[in-house]
Design an enzyme around this catalytic site. Structure first.
Site, short mmCIF file in Angstrom:
data_model
loop_
_atom_site.label_atom_id
_atom_site.label_comp_id
_atom_site.label_asym_id
_atom_site.label_seq_id
_atom_site.Cartn_x
_atom_site.Cartn_y
_atom_site.Cartn_z
N PRO A 122 0.51 -1.26 -0.11
CA PRO A 122 0.15 0.51 -0.28
C PRO A 122 0.97 1.02 -0.19
O PRO A 122 1.74 1.46 0.46
CB PRO A 122 -0.23 -0.23 1.29
CG PRO A 122 -0.01 -0.98 2.10
CD PRO A 122 0.46 -1.84 1.24
N GLY A 124 2.10 5.45 1.10
CA GLY A 124 1.92 6.04 1.63
C GLY A 124 1.71 5.25 3.11
O GLY A 124 1.63 6.39 3.88
N LYS A 125 2.31 4.14 3.78
CA LYS A 125 2.45 3.52 4.79
C LYS A 125 4.02 3.17 5.31
O LYS A 125 3.80 2.64 6.54
CB LYS A 125 1.51 1.86 4.52
CG LYS A 125 0.32 1.99 3.99
CD LYS A 125 -1.05 2.95 4.35
CE LYS A 125 -2.43 2.83 3.69
NZ LYS A 125 -3.03 3.97 4.40
N GLY A 126 4.63 3.84 4.66
CA GLY A 126 5.94 3.60 5.75
C GLY A 126 5.82 2.54 5.18
O GLY A 126 7.26 2.08 6.34
N VAL A 127 5.86 2.10 4.33
CA VAL A 127 6.44 0.50 4.37
C VAL A 127 7.58 0.21 2.61
O VAL A 127 7.76 -1.32 2.46
CB VAL A 127 5.68 -1.43 4.39
CG1 VAL A 127 5.22 -0.51 6.08
CG2 VAL A 127 4.68 -0.30 3.49
N SER A 130 7.27 2.81 -2.97
CA SER A 130 8.31 2.93 -3.72
C SER A 130 9.50 2.61 -3.87
O SER A 130 9.69 2.02 -5.24
CB SER A 130 8.93 4.67 -3.65
OG SER A 130 9.17 4.98 -2.40
N ALA A 131 10.28 1.61 -2.54
CA ALA A 131 11.33 1.00 -3.37
C ALA A 131 10.95 -0.43 -4.16
O ALA A 131 11.36 -0.52 -4.26
CB ALA A 131 12.29 0.54 -1.75
N ASP A 174 15.95 1.50 2.50
CA ASP A 174 14.45 0.62 1.79
C ASP A 174 15.14 -0.02 0.45
O ASP A 174 15.00 -1.58 0.62
CB ASP A 174 13.27 1.64 1.34
CG ASP A 174 13.42 2.79 2.77
OD1 ASP A 174 13.69 2.57 3.56
OD2 ASP A 174 11.96 3.42 2.13
#
Length: 431
Positions: A122, A124-127, A130-131, A174
């Protein structure tokens, strides 16, 4: 023209930041774990320079875009600055940026492609959505052009996409985690810049579980950039206290500077005894530039009108590095313990996570929702929840919890269910 048949397919997972987070750009040890959710990329090469990009998420959200790749080139040359202005942080920058970087750094003759993307990581969840997108896109392009990479070259090139084409000042953590993470293990990375150690197994009855806060995180956000910039400002002040002038700092290779160019090579006692008192609590950018002139960061720039929390931004990575080293030591030793000694070690690991979370907040990277989740976790120690912290770049995103046994896992899930009901939304659980 019609696109060719599928030329390549690759995938890469998101990651859960267990410890380390925003200390990565200062050279900290970080501990990262891949999550089940992943991004897959299929591509079919073209020869008319058209890029068609089709993206679909696991919840059925669909995005499509098309462009002429030649519009991203400055004449016939790759210019990251030129491409960044053209793309203006569009979501497609993460994909076509990989082609730009590989053309510049590996010499591929890229003439367009159709990209088919499916992701259940997902946004914008900080997981690290993008990477996972960058690494999977890099892998697919590498297959299509029969490229090989040495060591950590692929994630380093993926980081260039985010730094120079997207324009987000992320560290390398990341991309390394997405490329090299192993299921059920924590990947230790010494971010100087990319020293990877042997993955550390997580005991079968210990769980690191992520709870989506419902607050969207962005590594491109101003506060993250300001904290990063503040850390490099603090490092520059420390260097100049050691007798280096700003001209010397600017022309010297960072690895040849004191502490090999990384704040995290300063120990906590040395920082407290020699440097902490030198750092201003806050300083406006123009005052810093007038007095100190320069930082060693090639990604952020000091904004003259911004007031930076220099002391906290500087001390966070130094103390976080110490916390992560202690955390990893305890994790390795807990495999050989049982009974009350084992429980004590796990609780100490949890306390280190709480300390990390509190330091994030003092940097200005907390949020009300993530604080609420951490406080809920903290109220359930008897139910097997040992610790929790905000992850990644902070300011929302995901909270990582340390749960002990099935009882602890159930307690985390009860907190998750409570939050879903309270906020009347489906929050993702990362196991």
């Amino acid at each position: 023209m019609k696109a060719n048949a599928i030329s390549a397919e690759a995938w890469a997972p998101g990651r859960l930041d267990v410890m380390g987070g925003i200390a990565d750009y200062s050279g900290s040890l970080v501990l990262q774990m891949p999550i089940r959710q992943q991004t897959s990329v299929k591509l079919a090469l073209r020869d008319d320079f058209i890029c068609n990009i089709h993206s679909e998420t696991s919840v059925g959200e669909k995005l499509s875009a098309s462009l002429d790749y030649r519009e991203l080139l400055d004449g016939q040359q790759v210019s990251y600055t030129y491409a960044r202005e053209k793309l203006k942080q569009s979501w497609i920058a993460y994909i076509v940026g990989c082609a730009l970087v590989l053309q510049q750094e590996k010499g591929i003759d890229f003439r367009g492609a159709d990209f088919y993307i499916h992701s259940d990581v997902p946004l914008g969840k900080g997981v690290s959505s993008s990477a996972s997108l960058e690494v999977s896109s890099m892998k697919a392009l590498a297959q299509a052009f029969r490229l090989s990479f040495a060591g950590t070259e692929l994630p380093r090139l993926a980081q260039q996409v985010e730094n120079h084409v997207v324009g987000a000042p992320c560290g390398l953590m990341d991309q390394l985690a997405s490329a090299f993470g192993a299921p059920g293990k924590l990947l230790p990375i010494i971010c100087q810049p990319d020293k990877i150690a042997e993955p550390v197994a997580v005991p079968e009855d210990v769980y690191f579980i992520g709870i989506d806060s419902g607050v969207r995180h962005s590594v491109g956000g101003a506060s993250y950039s300001d904290v990063r910039c503040g850390a490099f400002m603090g490092y520059s002040i420390i260097l100049q206290s050691l007798g280096l002038d700003h001209a010397t700092i600017e022309k010297t290779n960072p690895s040849d500077l004191p502490f090999q160019g990384y704040l995290c090579n300063i120990s906590v006692p040395e920082f407290e005894n020699k440097f902490a008192a030198l750092l201003p609590e806050r300083m406006k950018g123009d005052a810093f530039l007038s007095r100190y002139g320069v930082t060693t960061d090639r990604v952020t720039k000091v904004n003259t009108n911004t007031v930076y929390a220099i002391r906290q931004s500087t001390l966070h990575p130094i103390y976080e590095n110490a916390r992560v080293h202690k955390f990893m030591q305890l994790l390795k030793e807990v495999h050989h313990l049982d009974g009350t000694a084992r429980l004590s070690y796990l609780q100490e690991m949890g306390a280190l996570m709480y300390g990390s979370h509190e330091s994030y907040s003092r940097c200005g990277l907390g949020s009300e929702r993530t604080d609420e989740i951490v406080n809920l976790m903290r109220s359930h120690p008897a139910d097997g929840i040992a610790g929790a912290k905000i992850t990644g770049g902070g300011s929302g995103g995901t909270v990582c919890a340390l749960a002990i046994g099935e009882e602890g896992k159930r307690a985390v899930k009860r907190v998750h269910q409570h939050l879903c009901e309270k906020y009347e939304t489906d929050l993702v659980l990362f196991e």
